[in-house]
Design a protein around this motif. Structure first.
Motif, PDB file in Angstrom:
ATOM      1  N   PHE A  42       3.326  -0.241 -27.916  1.00 11.51           N
ATOM      2  CA  PHE A  42       3.005  -0.029 -26.508  1.00 11.51           C
ATOM      3  C   PHE A  42       1.482  -0.099 -26.426  1.00 11.51           C
ATOM      4  CE2 PHE A  42       4.209   0.796 -22.404  1.00 11.51           C
ATOM      5  CZ  PHE A  42       4.796   1.999 -22.051  1.00 11.51           C
ATOM      6  N   HIS A  44      -1.626   0.715 -23.779  1.00 13.49           N
ATOM      7  CA  HIS A  44      -2.182   1.168 -22.497  1.00 13.49           C
ATOM      8  C   HIS A  44      -3.650   0.792 -22.493  1.00 13.49           C
ATOM      9  CE1 HIS A  44       1.520   3.372 -21.854  1.00 13.49           C
ATOM     10  NE2 HIS A  44       1.087   3.709 -20.652  1.00 13.49           N
ATOM     11  N   GLU A  67      -5.351   8.027 -18.826  1.00 14.71           N
ATOM     12  CA  GLU A  67      -5.172   6.902 -17.899  1.00 14.71           C
ATOM     13  C   GLU A  67      -4.939   7.384 -16.474  1.00 14.71           C
ATOM     14  OE1 GLU A  67      -1.120   8.083 -19.254  1.00 14.71           O
ATOM     15  OE2 GLU A  67      -3.088   7.859 -20.194  1.00 14.71           O
ATOM     16  N   TRP A  68      -4.765   8.717 -16.303  1.00  7.93           N
ATOM     17  CA  TRP A  68      -4.590   9.295 -14.961  1.00  7.93           C
ATOM     18  C   TRP A  68      -5.915   9.801 -14.379  1.00  7.93           C
ATOM     19  CZ3 TRP A  68      -0.317  10.967 -11.739  1.00  7.93           C
ATOM     20  CH2 TRP A  68       0.906  10.366 -12.085  1.00  7.93           C
ATOM     21  N   HIS A 115      -1.326  -0.844 -14.441  1.00  7.82           N
ATOM     22  CA  HIS A 115      -0.946   0.567 -14.511  1.00  7.82           C
ATOM     23  C   HIS A 115      -1.146   1.195 -13.137  1.00  7.82           C
ATOM     24  CE1 HIS A 115      -0.677   4.710 -16.155  1.00  7.82           C
ATOM     25  NE2 HIS A 115       0.175   4.120 -16.950  1.00  7.82           N
ATOM     26  N   HIS A 116      -1.119   2.520 -13.057  1.00  9.95           N
ATOM     27  CA  HIS A 116      -1.133   3.190 -11.748  1.00  9.95           C
ATOM     28  C   HIS A 116      -2.424   2.946 -10.973  1.00  9.95           C
ATOM     29  CE1 HIS A 116       2.279   4.923 -13.553  1.00  9.95           C
ATOM     30  NE2 HIS A 116       1.789   6.075 -13.973  1.00  9.95           N
ATOM     31  N   TYR A 159       4.482  -4.155 -19.171  1.00 12.51           N
ATOM     32  CA  TYR A 159       4.645  -2.906 -18.415  1.00 12.51           C
ATOM     33  C   TYR A 159       4.097  -3.182 -17.017  1.00 12.51           C
ATOM     34  CZ  TYR A 159       3.264   1.832 -16.791  1.00 12.51           C
ATOM     35  OH  TYR A 159       3.086   2.986 -16.072  1.00 12.51           O
ATOM     36  N   TRP A 211       8.894  -3.332 -18.619  1.00 12.55           N
ATOM     37  CA  TRP A 211       8.877  -1.861 -18.717  1.00 12.55           C
ATOM     38  C   TRP A 211       8.338  -1.300 -17.400  1.00 12.55           C
ATOM     39  CZ3 TRP A 211       7.419   3.180 -19.454  1.00 12.55           C
ATOM     40  CH2 TRP A 211       8.044   3.888 -20.505  1.00 12.55           C
ATOM     41  N   ASP A 213       7.960   1.845 -14.539  1.00 15.34           N
ATOM     42  CA  ASP A 213       7.657   3.249 -14.818  1.00 15.34           C
ATOM     43  C   ASP A 213       7.795   4.101 -13.566  1.00 15.34           C
ATOM     44  OD1 ASP A 213       4.939   4.793 -16.788  1.00 15.34           O
ATOM     45  OD2 ASP A 213       7.005   5.397 -16.376  1.00 15.34           O
ATOM     46  N   ARG A 214       8.273   5.329 -13.755  1.00 17.29           N
ATOM     47  CA  ARG A 214       8.307   6.368 -12.734  1.00 17.29           C
ATOM     48  C   ARG A 214       9.222   6.063 -11.561  1.00 17.29           C
ATOM     49  NH1 ARG A 214       4.924  10.371 -13.191  1.00 17.29           N
ATOM     50  NH2 ARG A 214       4.356  10.586 -11.005  1.00 17.29           N
ATOM     51  N   ARG A 241      13.504   2.955 -16.247  1.00 11.29           N
ATOM     52  CA  ARG A 241      12.590   3.557 -15.271  1.00 11.29           C
ATOM     53  C   ARG A 241      12.362   2.636 -14.073  1.00 11.29           C
ATOM     54  NH1 ARG A 241       8.030   6.929 -18.785  1.00 11.29           N
ATOM     55  NH2 ARG A 241       9.501   7.990 -20.166  1.00 11.29           N
ATOM     56  N   ASP A 258       8.713  11.037 -22.088  1.00 21.38           N
ATOM     57  CA  ASP A 258       7.629  10.656 -22.996  1.00 21.38           C
ATOM     58  C   ASP A 258       7.675  11.527 -24.251  1.00 21.38           C
ATOM     59  OD1 ASP A 258       5.094   9.963 -20.427  1.00 21.38           O
ATOM     60  OD2 ASP A 258       6.900   8.906 -21.067  1.00 21.38           O
ATOM     61  N   PRO A 273       9.215   6.377 -25.730  1.00 17.57           N
ATOM     62  CA  PRO A 273       7.807   5.993 -25.813  1.00 17.57           C
ATOM     63  C   PRO A 273       6.999   7.149 -26.410  1.00 17.57           C
ATOM     64  CG  PRO A 273       8.339   6.626 -23.558  1.00 17.57           C
ATOM     65  CD  PRO A 273       9.605   6.820 -24.371  1.00 17.57           C
ATOM     66  N   TRP A 280      -2.047   8.247 -23.440  1.00 15.82           N
ATOM     67  CA  TRP A 280      -1.685   6.832 -23.550  1.00 15.82           C
ATOM     68  C   TRP A 280      -2.945   5.979 -23.471  1.00 15.82           C
ATOM     69  CZ3 TRP A 280       3.358   6.349 -24.762  1.00 15.82           C
ATOM     70  CH2 TRP A 280       4.189   7.420 -24.440  1.00 15.82           C
TER      71      TRP A 280
END
Ligand code: FHN
Length: 576
Positions: A42, A44, A67-68, A115-116, A159, A211, A213-214, A241, A258, A273, A280
């Motif tokens: 994986f 990130h 990553e958030w 990603h987000h 992803y 992949w 997510d959420r 997901r 996770d 994961p 990540w």
């Protein structure tokens, strides 16, 4: 003119080829590689990697996901975009990354295409907010990885954060720049999320899996993504997901939480994961690196329970891979180089977990993974019914090990010294398919007897499953051929109150089922417990049980057009 000769020589083979390519692969056919390969990388990687867990002196606590960071510190889009303008991971080397994955024994690779934070790590025509058009690097990281994977024979996967997008005014999650009430989520789906997904499914060659997510807001929206993948890349797998965590699985396989580890074997495809530290995306503060030994033993535990292991790396802001990650993956590779026969293509092992380790199985070959060498160098394996033809260490096939069996316990004489500090594999060649003594449900004094998914044996379409909201349960059973059974040892004769715990949406109410407990019969009618996975306990009355062993079976009493229930457990409480 089409002569018979031409028909036979050209047209027919073409039709056959088209025919065979056109036939929709079964889920099992599409899942075959996933189920064989077990271990993936994986990645990130995005502008958050350059922040490395820090924003204007504020640090992401170790243990939280770096990553958030945009959401954690409510970084305004304008400032985050400005930071991304300077993102320049010039030391990123796709071939080196893929070579590391290959050296670790990984067979598939999943990179965060978006990603987000809403930033695309590939050249997107849908949004200029991407690594080629927005940064000085001007290189398509996803393309470089796709090419490197193809060259190295690693299955390339992406992803995509289809729900969360903190950059898009209508995306989900940024309520510090944008007024949640004014958001038009469908506009984000139609204007960014779906078109970008189409780009990834169209421009980067065959994908092994997507992949997501959420989850997503509605099953209908999630189904649109499933349909798009099925249409553009029918062989491509979809993780669980894609859909809402509180609903039926919409993808091809389920993802654990996770870093999650199920208590027992699941009977559907699943994957965990896992981070190598506690984040990540890269964080310069997080040095809580897992040891290679821990990583290898978790790989074995996951494979012994029928799952796949997706191990994460978080490249740094300059694109290089943190040294501790490289070191750990190299050590995993050294172990895999000697022991991968016990991993690839193996399946969950029904033998009960042992204090010394875990086991995997492949046909009539059982691999005993010894994490703790028995002090008397005798490995005891309870519950193995099939005759053992031979035994040896995986790393030393020339030396046969002595095997004896007494009172249902198979004992293997081991060398005094453990040949591997982390996991020494003993190979048992069986005389036939693995047969295991069913585990007995027992009761302590005056204690209830608990019949749950762990010690139950499913048959027919009944399946042991996991869902983020539904946790561990049994479902997919719709008819009289589908059942769950247990071996139970009652130590105290007498009356027992029967209680069942399950969840069932309103449309399943009315389904009839029966429970045989020895010679006693209990009938039940499914009642709704509300939408989603809301479990409730129902009292089914009392039965009288003699002391001793009893067979217990629960099954639907008629063919249903839906699952009977999401079954969690039956408890028999002594009523003395
Ligand atoms: O929010 C994400 C997180 O950043 C990371 O991508 C993990 C990987 O499994 N998924 C979500 C949290 O579950």
């Amino acid at each position: 003119m089409i002569t018979v000769h031409r028909l036979c020589r050209f047209v027919l083979p073409a039709l056959l080829l088209a025919g065979c390519c056109l036939h929709a692969q079964t889920t099992a056919e599409r899942m075959a590689w996933f189920q064989h390969d077990k271990l993936g990388m994986f990645i990130h990687f995005g502008p958050y990697s350059a922040l490395a867990g820090e924003w204007k002196g504020h640090q992401t606590p170790v243990g939280d996901e770096a990553e958030w960071i945009m959401q954690r510190f409510n970084i305004p889009v304008a400032e985050y975009r400005e930071m991304a303008h300077r993102f320049n991971p010039s030391r990123f080397d796709a071939e080196q990354c893929v070579a590391l994955a290959k050296a670790a024994g990984m067979k598939y690779l999943v990179v965060t295409a978006k990603h987000h934070d809403g930033f695309a790590m590939y050249q997107s025509k849908v949004s200029r907010y991407n690594i080629v058009d927005w940064t000085p690097l001007k290189r398509d990281i996803v393309k470089e990885l796709a090419d490197a994977c193809k060259k190295a024979g690693i299955r390339f996967c992406v992803y995509y954060s289809h729900r969360e997008d903190w950059d898009d005014p209508d995306g989900y999650g940024n309520n510090w720049d944008y007024d949640r009430a004014k958001k038009n989520f469908a506009k984000y789906l139609e204007g960014k999320s779906k078109p970008q997904m189409r780009e990834l499914l169209t421009n980067y060659g065959p994908l092994g899996l997507v992949w997501f997510d959420r989850g997503l807001d509605t099953p209908a929206h999630a189904q649109e993504f499933v349909d798009m993948v099925r249409k553009l890349q029918p062989q491509c797998l979809i993780n669980g997901r894609v859909g809402n965590y509180g609903r039926e699985l919409m993808g091809d396989y389920q993802d654990m939480n996770d870093n999650g580890m199920p208590t027992g074997g699941l009977e559907e495809y699943w994957e965990t994961p896992q981070t190598l530290n506690t984040t990540w995306g890269y964080s310069k503060f997080d040095q809580q690196w897992k040891s290679a030994g821990n990583v290898i033993q978790r790989l074995v535990e996951i494979v012994s329970k029928g799952g796949n292991y997706l191990l994460n790396i978080g490249p740094m802001g300059d694109g290089s891979i943190p040294a501790p990650s490289v070191a750990t993956l190299r050590k995993v590779g050294e172990w895999m180089a000697k022991n991968s026969a016990s991993i690839y293509g193996s399946s969950a092992c029904p033998l009960p977990d042992s204090p010394w380790g875990r086991c995997t199985v492949n046909g009539s070959t059982v691999y005993l993974h010894v994490f703790a060498w028995p002090s008397d160098a005798i490995l005891r394996v309870p519950g193995l019914k099939t005759e053992v033809r031979s035994a040896h260490l995986l790393v030393d096939p020339a030396h046969q090990l002595k095997v004896t069996r007494e009172h249902g316990v198979t004992s293997i004489g081991l060398p005094a010294r453990m040949p591997d500090d982390t996991d020494a594999v003993v190979v048992l060649q069986l005389a036939g398919a693995l047969q295991v003594e069913r585990e007995m449900v027992t009761q302590g004094s005056d204690a209830p007897l608990s019949l749950d998914y762990l010690k139950g044996a499913t048959s027919g379409k009944a399946v042991k499953r996991f869902n983020r909201d539904g946790k561990f349960h049994i479902s997919k059973w719709t008819g009289t051929a589908d059942s769950i059974s247990w071996r139970m040892l009652v130590s105290q004769a007498g009356k027992y109150r029967v209680r069942i715990r399950y969840s069932a949406p309103s449309e399943w109410a009315g389904g009839k089922y029966e429970i045989h407990v020895g010679s006693e019969l209990v009938n039940g009618t499914v009642q709704t417990t509300g939408e989603g996975y809301q479990y409730r306990v129902f009292d089914l009355g009392t039965i009288s049980l003699r002391a001793g062993e009893h067979a217990v079976v629960i099954r639907p009493t008629a063919e249903l057009s839906h699952y009977l229930m999401y079954f969690e457990s039956i408890v028999l409480d002594p009523v003395f």
